[in-house]
Design a protein around this motif. Structure first.
Motif, mmCIF file in Angstrom:
data_model
loop_
_atom_site.group_PDB
_atom_site.id
_atom_site.type_symbol
_atom_site.label_atom_id
_atom_site.label_comp_id
_atom_site.label_asym_id
_atom_site.label_seq_id
_atom_site.Cartn_x
_atom_site.Cartn_y
_atom_site.Cartn_z
ATOM 1 N N UNK A 1 -1.781 12.774 8.905
ATOM 2 C CA UNK A 1 -1.631 13.916 7.999
ATOM 3 C C UNK A 1 -2.374 13.644 6.707
ATOM 4 N N UNK A 2 -2.618 14.699 5.920
ATOM 5 C CA UNK A 2 -3.185 14.435 4.582
ATOM 6 C C UNK A 2 -2.220 13.571 3.789
ATOM 7 N N UNK A 3 -2.756 12.673 2.993
ATOM 8 C CA UNK A 3 -1.913 11.825 2.171
ATOM 9 C C UNK A 3 -1.307 12.660 1.046
ATOM 10 N N UNK A 4 -0.179 12.249 0.530
ATOM 11 C CA UNK A 4 0.529 13.074 -0.466
ATOM 12 C C UNK A 4 -0.313 13.455 -1.682
ATOM 13 N N UNK A 5 -1.263 12.635 -2.047
ATOM 14 C CA UNK A 5 -2.064 12.907 -3.244
ATOM 15 C C UNK A 5 -3.285 13.776 -2.949
ATOM 16 N N UNK A 6 -3.546 14.064 -1.672
ATOM 17 C CA UNK A 6 -4.684 14.911 -1.332
ATOM 18 C C UNK A 6 -4.342 16.387 -1.550
ATOM 19 N N UNK A 7 -5.317 17.161 -1.961
ATOM 20 C CA UNK A 7 -5.104 18.568 -2.266
ATOM 21 C C UNK A 7 -4.563 19.325 -1.058
ATOM 22 N N UNK A 8 -5.029 19.030 0.133
ATOM 23 C CA UNK A 8 -4.570 19.730 1.327
ATOM 24 C C UNK A 8 -3.076 19.552 1.576
ATOM 25 N N UNK A 9 -2.501 18.499 1.045
ATOM 26 C CA UNK A 9 -1.078 18.228 1.263
ATOM 27 C C UNK A 9 -0.213 19.157 0.433
ATOM 28 N N UNK A 10 -0.773 19.747 -0.591
ATOM 29 C CA UNK A 10 0.017 20.573 -1.506
ATOM 30 C C UNK A 10 -0.188 22.023 -1.289
ATOM 31 N N UNK B 1 13.935 12.488 4.135
ATOM 32 C CA UNK B 1 13.678 13.882 4.498
ATOM 33 C C UNK B 1 12.185 14.181 4.433
ATOM 34 N N UNK B 2 11.529 13.731 3.362
ATOM 35 C CA UNK B 2 10.083 13.947 3.227
ATOM 36 C C UNK B 2 9.335 13.286 4.379
ATOM 37 N N UNK C 1 12.164 13.331 -5.643
ATOM 38 C CA UNK C 1 11.770 11.923 -5.631
ATOM 39 C C UNK C 1 11.321 11.485 -7.027
ATOM 40 N N UNK C 2 10.479 12.301 -7.682
ATOM 41 C CA UNK C 2 10.020 11.967 -9.033
ATOM 42 C C UNK C 2 11.196 11.860 -10.003
ATOM 43 N N UNK C 3 12.116 12.823 -9.914
ATOM 44 C CA UNK C 3 13.265 12.837 -10.814
ATOM 45 C C UNK C 3 14.154 11.619 -10.595
ATOM 46 N N UNK C 4 14.417 11.320 -9.334
ATOM 47 C CA UNK C 4 15.247 10.154 -9.027
ATOM 48 C C UNK C 4 14.558 8.871 -9.476
ATOM 49 N N UNK C 5 13.252 8.766 -9.260
ATOM 50 C CA UNK C 5 12.515 7.578 -9.712
ATOM 51 C C UNK C 5 12.632 7.398 -11.221
ATOM 52 N N UNK C 6 12.482 8.498 -11.967
ATOM 53 C CA UNK C 6 12.588 8.424 -13.422
ATOM 54 C C UNK C 6 13.986 7.969 -13.830
ATOM 55 N N UNK C 7 15.002 8.571 -13.214
ATOM 56 C CA UNK C 7 16.390 8.219 -13.544
ATOM 57 C C UNK C 7 16.680 6.756 -13.223
ATOM 58 N N UNK C 8 16.166 6.293 -12.093
ATOM 59 C CA UNK C 8 16.365 4.892 -11.696
ATOM 60 C C UNK C 8 15.691 3.958 -12.701
ATOM 61 N N UNK C 9 14.459 4.269 -13.076
ATOM 62 C CA UNK C 9 13.755 3.431 -14.052
ATOM 63 C C UNK C 9 14.498 3.401 -15.383
ATOM 64 N N UNK C 10 15.009 4.551 -15.798
ATOM 65 C CA UNK C 10 15.723 4.638 -17.065
ATOM 66 C C UNK C 10 17.016 3.819 -17.033
ATOM 67 N N UNK D 1 9.477 20.669 -3.617
ATOM 68 C CA UNK D 1 10.864 20.422 -4.004
ATOM 69 C C UNK D 1 11.248 18.971 -3.729
ATOM 70 N N UNK D 2 10.917 18.472 -2.546
ATOM 71 C CA UNK D 2 11.256 17.090 -2.207
ATOM 72 C C UNK D 2 10.516 16.108 -3.115
ATOM 73 N N UNK D 3 9.251 16.383 -3.402
ATOM 74 C CA UNK D 3 8.507 15.498 -4.303
ATOM 75 C C UNK D 3 9.135 15.509 -5.692
#
Length: 85
Positions: free
Chosen positions: A76-85, A52-53, A12-21, A7-9
């Motif tokens: 911790x596992x990095x956000x892009x690592x499978x274990x993080x998800x 929060x993240x 973040x993705x949604x806000x990043x897209x909106x900011x870029x737009x 949910x937090x990711x």
């Protein structure tokens, strides 16, 4: 816990897209008050979600590490690592 992380990711993705737009719009309309307000709103949302993240799951990037606690980037596992998800 994974639902919270996802949910937090997504926030973040949604806000990043909106900011870029809105940045593209502001390039040609730099004084538009509603676009400036929207930029501020999305930027604040992104900051809250990032904070929060970082507090709950660890830093999203090396620049988010609080070095007062040591180099926690490797704890911790990095956000892009499978274990993080």
């Amino acid at each position: 816990m994974n639902n919270d992380r996802e949910y937090l990711m997504q926030c973040i993705y949604t806000a990043n897209f909106a900011i870029d737009d809105v940045k593209l719009f502001l390039d040609t309309h730099p004084c538009d008050p509603s676009a400036l307000a929207y930029y501020e709103k999305m930027n604040a949302l992104r900051r809250r979600a990032m904070d929060d993240y970082n507090a709950r799951f660890g830093p999203l990037s090396a620049t988010d590490v609080n070095v007062a606690n040591g180099w926690t980037w490797v704890d911790n596992p990095w956000p892009w690592e499978v274990e993080a998800n």
